[in-house]
Design a protein around this motif. Sequence first.
Motif, PDB file in Angstrom:
ATOM      1  N   MET A  71      22.353  15.005 -26.099  1.00 25.84           N
ATOM      2  CA  MET A  71      23.703  15.264 -26.609  1.00 25.84           C
ATOM      3  C   MET A  71      24.060  16.459 -26.869  1.00 25.84           C
ATOM      4  O   MET A  71      23.411  17.073 -27.820  1.00 25.84           O
ATOM      5  N   PHE A  72      25.357  16.921 -26.454  1.00 24.24           N
ATOM      6  CA  PHE A  72      25.771  18.079 -26.912  1.00 24.24           C
ATOM      7  C   PHE A  72      26.746  18.209 -28.112  1.00 24.24           C
ATOM      8  O   PHE A  72      27.807  17.258 -28.059  1.00 24.24           O
ATOM      9  N   GLY A  73      26.474  18.627 -29.205  1.00 24.83           N
ATOM     10  CA  GLY A  73      27.435  18.734 -30.411  1.00 24.83           C
ATOM     11  C   GLY A  73      27.102  19.484 -31.367  1.00 24.83           C
ATOM     12  O   GLY A  73      26.032  20.611 -31.355  1.00 24.83           O
ATOM     13  N   ASN A  74      27.758  19.309 -32.596  1.00 26.89           N
ATOM     14  CA  ASN A  74      27.403  20.328 -33.687  1.00 26.89           C
ATOM     15  C   ASN A  74      27.131  19.400 -34.959  1.00 26.89           C
ATOM     16  O   ASN A  74      27.800  18.463 -35.246  1.00 26.89           O
ATOM     17  N   LYS A  75      25.862  19.594 -35.441  1.00 25.10           N
ATOM     18  CA  LYS A  75      25.234  18.766 -36.376  1.00 25.10           C
ATOM     19  C   LYS A  75      26.049  18.987 -38.061  1.00 25.10           C
ATOM     20  O   LYS A  75      26.170  18.108 -38.537  1.00 25.10           O
ATOM     21  N   LEU A  76      26.738  20.157 -38.136  1.00 22.90           N
ATOM     22  CA  LEU A  76      27.279  20.528 -39.419  1.00 22.90           C
ATOM     23  C   LEU A  76      28.713  19.519 -39.108  1.00 22.90           C
ATOM     24  O   LEU A  76      29.090  18.845 -40.318  1.00 22.90           O
TER      25      LEU A  76
END
Length: 126
Positions: A1-6
């Motif tokens: 999955m492509f995303g931002n953890k923050l």
Amino acid sequence: MFGNKLSGLHLLKFSWFKISRHCLVKGTSSPDDPTLKEYWLNREKDKSKNLTKSLEKLALKQDNRYPLCGDSLFNGETLHRHHKIPRHLGGKDTYANLQLVHYYCHQQIHSSQKKSILKEEELPLW
């Protein structure tokens, strides 16, 4: 999955969505053919699934037809919710008091109501 953890933001995957297939029209079926009227009515009933749940419930209650002329709700015109008893006269926002109408029909309903109110005001008091 492509995303931002923050931030927690991520791109959606296509596999998460249910695929809805569109039914092809049978052979050379034409909406102008009077013998296929029932076929086209059944196809139009599927169009109510594209509405919100509340509007879908109203459309199904009306059998996907405009109550006054019996024409299909899905003729390409914008749909409006119409209060049978206007709210300023005590009408509620309940399913029993609401109906779906075409945009132009809705304008005619309210213009005819205004005309009838004006005619009542113009009557001489004897």
